[in-house]
Design a protein around this motif. Sequence first.
Motif, PDB file in Angstrom:
ATOM      1  N   GLU A  74       0.689  -1.117   0.125  1.00 41.70           N
ATOM      2  CA  GLU A  74       0.089   0.262   0.045  1.00 41.70           C
ATOM      3  C   GLU A  74       0.272   1.154   0.384  1.00 41.70           C
ATOM      4  N   GLY A  75       2.117   1.075   0.160  1.00 38.47           N
ATOM      5  CA  GLY A  75       3.199   2.356   0.600  1.00 38.47           C
ATOM      6  C   GLY A  75       3.702   2.523  -1.305  1.00 38.47           C
ATOM      7  N   PRO A  76       3.921   3.407  -1.353  1.00 42.16           N
ATOM      8  CA  PRO A  76       5.075   3.522  -2.983  1.00 42.16           C
ATOM      9  C   PRO A  76       4.873   3.158  -2.997  1.00 42.16           C
ATOM     10  N   THR A  77       5.879   3.090  -4.636  1.00 43.84           N
ATOM     11  CA  THR A  77       6.126   1.780  -4.939  1.00 43.84           C
ATOM     12  C   THR A  77       8.398   1.727  -4.019  1.00 43.84           C
ATOM     13  N   PRO A  78       8.612   3.001  -4.058  1.00 43.64           N
ATOM     14  CA  PRO A  78       9.528   3.064  -4.149  1.00 43.64           C
ATOM     15  C   PRO A  78       9.936   2.643  -2.722  1.00 43.64           C
ATOM     16  N   VAL A  79       8.604   2.786  -1.388  1.00 41.78           N
ATOM     17  CA  VAL A  79       9.188   1.729  -0.337  1.00 41.78           C
ATOM     18  C   VAL A  79       9.176   0.673  -0.732  1.00 41.78           C
ATOM     19  N   SER A  80       8.113   0.221  -0.966  1.00 41.21           N
ATOM     20  CA  SER A  80       8.300  -1.119  -1.129  1.00 41.21           C
ATOM     21  C   SER A  80       9.265  -2.161  -1.605  1.00 41.21           C
ATOM     22  N   ALA A  81      10.221  -1.276  -2.817  1.00 43.76           N
ATOM     23  CA  ALA A  81      12.081  -1.568  -3.080  1.00 43.76           C
ATOM     24  C   ALA A  81      12.628  -1.420  -1.856  1.00 43.76           C
ATOM     25  N   LEU A  82      12.135  -0.410  -1.134  1.00 44.09           N
ATOM     26  CA  LEU A  82      13.189  -0.065  -0.197  1.00 44.09           C
ATOM     27  C   LEU A  82      13.006  -1.498   0.924  1.00 44.09           C
ATOM     28  N   PHE A 117      19.389  -6.183  -4.538  1.00 46.78           N
ATOM     29  CA  PHE A 117      19.904  -6.095  -6.339  1.00 46.78           C
ATOM     30  C   PHE A 117      19.093  -6.028  -7.290  1.00 46.78           C
ATOM     31  N   PHE A 118      18.785  -7.575  -7.282  1.00 45.51           N
ATOM     32  CA  PHE A 118      17.712  -7.605  -8.564  1.00 45.51           C
ATOM     33  C   PHE A 118      16.455  -7.049  -7.886  1.00 45.51           C
ATOM     34  N   LYS A 119      15.908  -7.799  -6.727  1.00 43.98           N
ATOM     35  CA  LYS A 119      14.674  -7.806  -6.393  1.00 43.98           C
ATOM     36  C   LYS A 119      14.300  -5.621  -6.231  1.00 43.98           C
ATOM     37  N   ALA A 120      15.029  -4.609  -6.147  1.00 42.00           N
ATOM     38  CA  ALA A 120      14.790  -3.662  -6.055  1.00 42.00           C
ATOM     39  C   ALA A 120      14.877  -3.676  -7.499  1.00 42.00           C
ATOM     40  N   LEU A 121      15.208  -4.231  -8.764  1.00 41.25           N
ATOM     41  CA  LEU A 121      15.023  -3.666  -9.512  1.00 41.25           C
ATOM     42  C   LEU A 121      13.522  -4.140 -10.330  1.00 41.25           C
ATOM     43  N   LEU A 122      12.906  -5.002 -10.000  1.00 40.85           N
ATOM     44  CA  LEU A 122      11.868  -5.529 -10.454  1.00 40.85           C
ATOM     45  C   LEU A 122      10.745  -4.887  -9.697  1.00 40.85           C
ATOM     46  N   PHE A 123      11.387  -3.970  -8.406  1.00 46.18           N
ATOM     47  CA  PHE A 123      10.046  -3.364  -7.624  1.00 46.18           C
ATOM     48  C   PHE A 123      10.469  -2.538  -8.409  1.00 46.18           C
ATOM     49  N   LEU A 124      11.512  -1.437  -8.404  1.00 46.72           N
ATOM     50  CA  LEU A 124      11.129   0.009  -9.023  1.00 46.72           C
ATOM     51  C   LEU A 124      10.702  -0.422 -10.730  1.00 46.72           C
ATOM     52  N   SER A 125      10.969  -0.982 -11.327  1.00 43.85           N
ATOM     53  CA  SER A 125      10.630  -1.891 -12.921  1.00 43.85           C
ATOM     54  C   SER A 125       9.184  -1.703 -12.503  1.00 43.85           C
ATOM     55  N   ALA A 126       8.662  -2.304 -11.824  1.00 40.98           N
ATOM     56  CA  ALA A 126       7.108  -2.379 -11.889  1.00 40.98           C
ATOM     57  C   ALA A 126       6.716  -1.009 -11.182  1.00 40.98           C
ATOM     58  N   GLY A 127       7.079  -0.106 -10.734  1.00 40.88           N
ATOM     59  CA  GLY A 127       6.694   1.444 -10.939  1.00 40.88           C
ATOM     60  C   GLY A 127       6.804   2.076 -11.688  1.00 40.88           C
ATOM     61  N   SER A 128       7.781   1.656 -12.381  1.00 39.42           N
ATOM     62  CA  SER A 128       7.911   2.443 -13.659  1.00 39.42           C
ATOM     63  C   SER A 128       6.719   1.831 -14.620  1.00 39.42           C
ATOM     64  N   VAL A 129       6.235   1.029 -14.458  1.00 38.31           N
ATOM     65  CA  VAL A 129       4.915   0.532 -15.179  1.00 38.31           C
ATOM     66  C   VAL A 129       3.581   1.084 -14.535  1.00 38.31           C
ATOM     67  N   ILE A 130       3.755   0.720 -13.309  1.00 43.28           N
ATOM     68  CA  ILE A 130       2.536   1.982 -12.401  1.00 43.28           C
ATOM     69  C   ILE A 130       2.085   3.479 -13.195  1.00 43.28           C
ATOM     70  N   HIS A 131       3.830   3.478 -13.171  1.00 39.84           N
ATOM     71  CA  HIS A 131       4.147   5.514 -13.842  1.00 39.84           C
ATOM     72  C   HIS A 131       3.517   5.459 -15.082  1.00 39.84           C
ATOM     73  N   ALA A 132       3.688   4.237 -16.120  1.00 41.86           N
ATOM     74  CA  ALA A 132       3.233   4.915 -17.035  1.00 41.86           C
ATOM     75  C   ALA A 132       2.186   4.310 -17.251  1.00 41.86           C
ATOM     76  N   MET A 133       1.216   3.242 -16.530  1.00 39.77           N
ATOM     77  CA  MET A 133       0.082   3.053 -16.788  1.00 39.77           C
ATOM     78  C   MET A 133      -0.464   3.732 -15.214  1.00 39.77           C
ATOM     79  N   ASP A 134      -0.690   4.937 -15.508  1.00 42.98           N
ATOM     80  CA  ASP A 134      -1.458   6.153 -14.398  1.00 42.98           C
ATOM     81  C   ASP A 134      -1.854   5.196 -13.652  1.00 42.98           C
ATOM     82  N   GLY A 135      -1.151   4.634 -12.753  1.00 42.17           N
ATOM     83  CA  GLY A 135      -1.133   4.144 -11.565  1.00 42.17           C
ATOM     84  C   GLY A 135      -2.408   2.857 -11.432  1.00 42.17           C
ATOM     85  N   GLU A 136      -2.476   1.858 -12.649  1.00 45.37           N
ATOM     86  CA  GLU A 136      -2.690   1.342 -12.672  1.00 45.37           C
ATOM     87  C   GLU A 136      -1.823  -0.117 -12.636  1.00 45.37           C
TER      88      GLU A 136
END
Length: 643
Positions: free
Chosen positions: A249-257, A345-364
């Motif tokens: 439920e937190g912002p994606t950077p939080v999930s990655a951290l 490294f690879f889990k932070a990469l996956l979470f931040l990539s997911a955040g990039s997708v969410i950013h691109a999909m207008d929050g979806e």
Amino acid sequence: MLEVGAVFPPLLGALIAGLFGRSLGDRGAQGVTIGLMLVAALCGTILFVDVALHGNPRTVDLATWIASGSLEARWSLRFDTLSAVMVGMVTVVSTLIHIYSVGYMSHDPSIPRFMAYLSLFTFAMLMLVTADDLVQLFFGWEGVGLASYLLIGFWFDRDSANAAAMKAFIVNRVGDVGFALGIAGVFALTDSVAFNGIFAALPEVAARTITAAGIEFRAVELCAVLLFIGAMGKSAQLFLHTWLPDAMEGPTPVSALIHAATMVTAGVFLTARMSPLFELAPTALAIVTVIGAATALFAATVGCVQNDIKRVIAYSTCSQLGYMFFAAGVSAYPAAIFHLFTHAFFKALLFLSAGSVIHAMDGEQDIRRMGGIWRKVPITYAMMWVGSLALAGIPIFAGYYSKDMVLEVAWASGTTVGRFAFACGLIAAFLTAFYSWRLLILTFHGEARADAHTMSHVHESPPVMTVPLALLAIGAVFAGLVFYEPFVGHHYSGFWREAIVIAPEHRAMELAHDVPAEVKYAPLVLAGAGIATAVLFYGLAPRLPAALAEAFPGAYRFLLNKWYFDELYDRLFVRPACALGTALWKGGDLGTIDRYGPDGVAAAARGIGRGIVRIQSGYVYHYAFAMLVGLVVLVTLAATGRL
């Protein structure tokens, strides 16, 4: 000093952004926190090279923390190989997450507060991993718990975020009760909370026993189990894992951290740090192995049916933490830390990539409403591939070296629980590859399932978000290959020196290099099978998953509802607690205390007052009648001699 420079800049950044964020503005708060994180990352990297690679451990004594009788806790920064590895990894990954947040949180109205929380979280984790005693470690432990509460509930206007933050806080408190009791037990046993003092005293007290509930336990076993209960809560192991998915439920950077480099790895770090204690507690090690293996399998099964892009990756984290714990459970602590290191490294990469997708999909976030976007977000798509290849354990990528090593040590341990962990790990390896490619295919391939308006606005993230992804991808590709030999190679003991202690009879690390070929290649074969199955289910025959769900509705609902742990806990703990609370409130508080206490006294006073008011009617004949009655009473008493 480098040691202070690696630990305290995040605290300074949190204070400046938190106290003066309005004056600094969004850009000012971001600049201060990122600049100070860069200082910490630079110092942390230099220390990693000097301490871990060149073998120059040191301890920096800052002040007295507690001095009471025989209890003395110093505030010191311990930099041995284990601490240096953690500090280097935490500062680098956290810095990249700070930079990424500039783009991801660009439209948020509370940017200074967010950056302050991120830096506070990082400082608490650094306090934890540089602790020289259990008291300071507990301070950092609770610090990351507090910061995670603030970050998970950052969007406090959402009820779901508030509930998730409370859930994370409460579930972690359950584990922390065990951790606190474990610290007390270690102090009672060794008369010290400092690691050097504890480890020096352990050989003399290893045979001591304690009787609880009429059962005799070895004291070191009990202390180790209690400490592991704390690790279970912080690292979301089975039974205390329920907070982890809701933390999305937190912002994606939080999930990655939280899920990559910091909070959830604290339990693995604690187990490795206390390896001299756990090596004297074989029963505790067996429990660690079984819980870790069960967690790896459980989370992998649930991840296969989740539809929220971040929850799929969250369950992946839970599963990979299980791998780390069962490696520690077979006394292969270097393998556990190696997987922790590459996983960051690879889990932070996956979470931040997911955040990039969410950013691109207008929050979806629902992968069922995505698809067909890979050409529009090519950098994010490539980064998600790198992260997924590393997670699945495909050769040359980081996860191939670390995850396979974990499975090899489980086999090489030769114990029943080790072989159980190996079997669970193999099944989880197949499922991990399956849900990773399910995520890739549903998110990026096939027909677009989002509405036309959303699809028209899909775009690649700005460089401030994609550059951190590229840097994390370098670690996801090369961290395993570069650090395999020092971390877990034939001369691993020289690298870890005295930071990790393994008993001579526990030879899983040595024997892991000579396991049969089928053991070495089984994870890779199963990963390939998992990828092929996902391609079949979601690429070639996309109707097959729905058909299977209809054919086995009970199994599908069981997995979709996460093995019903939340419902079970609701029935066992939440409802009885609410019922007891309601009974005490209505029967005890309102029905007894208030009724006969404040409310009763007040009611009696009101009744007396109303009676007195009735007497004061204002009519003369009423007063005359009262006087006459009084006179008759007095005369009667006088005549009878009672006056």
